[in-house]
Write a protein that holds these residues in place. Structure first.
Motif, PDB file in Angstrom:
ATOM      1  N   LEU A  53       1.431  -1.007  -0.158  1.00 15.87           N
ATOM      2  CA  LEU A  53       0.318  -0.216   0.080  1.00 15.87           C
ATOM      3  C   LEU A  53       0.992   1.234  -0.243  1.00 15.87           C
ATOM      4  O   LEU A  53       0.163   2.479   0.048  1.00 15.87           O
ATOM      5  N   ASN A  54       1.818   1.039  -0.185  1.00 18.51           N
ATOM      6  CA  ASN A  54       3.024   2.224  -0.272  1.00 18.51           C
ATOM      7  C   ASN A  54       2.445   2.899   0.941  1.00 18.51           C
ATOM      8  O   ASN A  54       3.355   4.128   1.365  1.00 18.51           O
ATOM      9  N   ALA A  55       3.355   1.970   2.292  1.00 20.50           N
ATOM     10  CA  ALA A  55       2.797   3.032   3.609  1.00 20.50           C
ATOM     11  C   ALA A  55       4.266   2.709   4.149  1.00 20.50           C
ATOM     12  O   ALA A  55       5.286   2.006   3.660  1.00 20.50           O
ATOM     13  N   ASP A  56       5.229   3.920   5.175  1.00 19.43           N
ATOM     14  CA  ASP A  56       5.715   3.468   5.380  1.00 19.43           C
ATOM     15  C   ASP A  56       5.745   3.488   6.771  1.00 19.43           C
ATOM     16  O   ASP A  56       6.800   3.696   8.758  1.00 19.43           O
ATOM     17  N   THR A  57       4.453   3.204   7.665  1.00 17.17           N
ATOM     18  CA  THR A  57       4.410   3.431   9.465  1.00 17.17           C
ATOM     19  C   THR A  57       2.972   2.523   9.552  1.00 17.17           C
ATOM     20  O   THR A  57       2.061   2.622   8.312  1.00 17.17           O
ATOM     21  N   VAL A  58       3.166   1.756  10.645  1.00 21.36           N
ATOM     22  CA  VAL A  58       2.600   0.849  11.070  1.00 21.36           C
ATOM     23  C   VAL A  58       1.701   1.101  12.230  1.00 21.36           C
ATOM     24  O   VAL A  58       2.406   1.342  13.034  1.00 21.36           O
ATOM     25  N   LEU A  59       0.296   1.771  12.638  1.00 19.83           N
ATOM     26  CA  LEU A  59       0.110   2.100  13.856  1.00 19.83           C
ATOM     27  C   LEU A  59      -1.020   1.014  14.305  1.00 19.83           C
ATOM     28  O   LEU A  59      -1.640   0.272  13.860  1.00 19.83           O
ATOM     29  N   LEU A  60      -0.303   0.080  15.314  1.00 17.74           N
ATOM     30  CA  LEU A  60      -0.558  -1.420  15.658  1.00 17.74           C
ATOM     31  C   LEU A  60      -2.324  -1.068  16.960  1.00 17.74           C
ATOM     32  O   LEU A  60      -2.029  -0.281  17.537  1.00 17.74           O
ATOM     33  N   TYR A  61      -2.944  -1.653  16.627  1.00  8.14           N
ATOM     34  CA  TYR A  61      -3.525  -2.169  17.331  1.00  8.14           C
ATOM     35  C   TYR A  61      -3.877  -3.278  18.653  1.00  8.14           C
ATOM     36  O   TYR A  61      -2.961  -3.815  18.288  1.00  8.14           O
ATOM     37  N   ALA A  62      -4.638  -3.402  19.484  1.00  8.33           N
ATOM     38  CA  ALA A  62      -4.375  -4.634  20.430  1.00  8.33           C
ATOM     39  C   ALA A  62      -4.579  -5.710  19.979  1.00  8.33           C
ATOM     40  O   ALA A  62      -5.583  -6.200  19.026  1.00  8.33           O
ATOM     41  N   PRO A  63      -3.995  -6.982  19.953  1.00 10.56           N
ATOM     42  CA  PRO A  63      -3.625  -8.082  18.998  1.00 10.56           C
ATOM     43  C   PRO A  63      -5.239  -8.748  19.968  1.00 10.56           C
ATOM     44  O   PRO A  63      -5.530  -9.121  20.501  1.00 10.56           O
ATOM     45  N   LYS A  64      -5.305  -9.574  18.276  1.00 10.16           N
ATOM     46  CA  LYS A  64      -6.715 -10.227  18.977  1.00 10.16           C
ATOM     47  C   LYS A  64      -6.524 -11.165  19.611  1.00 10.16           C
ATOM     48  O   LYS A  64      -5.267 -12.428  18.836  1.00 10.16           O
ATOM     49  N   PRO A  65      -6.398 -11.955  20.850  1.00  4.25           N
ATOM     50  CA  PRO A  65      -6.446 -13.244  21.477  1.00  4.25           C
ATOM     51  C   PRO A  65      -6.884 -14.757  20.817  1.00  4.25           C
ATOM     52  O   PRO A  65      -8.077 -14.520  20.486  1.00  4.25           O
ATOM     53  N   PHE A  66      -5.996 -15.003  20.624  1.00  2.00           N
ATOM     54  CA  PHE A  66      -6.478 -16.722  19.807  1.00  2.00           C
ATOM     55  C   PHE A  66      -5.454 -17.957  20.460  1.00  2.00           C
ATOM     56  O   PHE A  66      -4.371 -17.502  20.704  1.00  2.00           O
ATOM     57  N   SER A  67      -5.696 -19.163  20.583  1.00  5.48           N
ATOM     58  CA  SER A  67      -4.863 -19.864  21.080  1.00  5.48           C
ATOM     59  C   SER A  67      -4.085 -20.287  20.800  1.00  5.48           C
ATOM     60  O   SER A  67      -3.375 -20.765  21.607  1.00  5.48           O
ATOM     61  N   LYS A  68      -4.062 -20.377  19.120  1.00  5.46           N
ATOM     62  CA  LYS A  68      -3.518 -21.071  18.374  1.00  5.46           C
ATOM     63  C   LYS A  68      -2.658 -19.992  17.515  1.00  5.46           C
ATOM     64  O   LYS A  68      -2.122 -20.674  16.398  1.00  5.46           O
TER      65      LYS A  68
END
Length: 81
Positions: A53-68
């Motif tokens: 997407l021609n982006a240079d910055t990733v702004l993370l949201y909280a991870p989604k919890p899964f067991s695997k």
């Protein structure tokens, strides 16, 4: 590529390039794979999708919890044209 945790308000000077999802999973041997490896794989997938997407910055949201698996939802921005 910059990967950040934070607030979208920090990105006001950047161009919004969209939303990406990065996920890493091992359903058949997840008990053998370290959480750090899964997390790094998910972040690497985010980086790869951001580059498309021609982006240079990733702004993370909280991870989604899964067991695997580990899944991140993130907004990507172009901040340094």
């Amino acid at each position: 590529m910059t990967v950040l945790w934070g607030d979208a308000l920090e990105m006001l000077h950047c161009e919004d390039r969209g939303v990406v999802v990065g996920s890493q999973e091992y359903w058949y041997d997840y008990w053998l794979i370290d959480d750090g490896v899964l997390t790094q794989g998910a972040v690497n997938e985010l980086r790869n999708k951001a580059m498309v997407l021609n982006a240079d910055t990733v702004l993370l949201y909280a991870p989604k919890p899964f067991s695997k698996s580990v899944t991140f939802l993130a907004k990507v921005y172009l901040c340094h044209p």
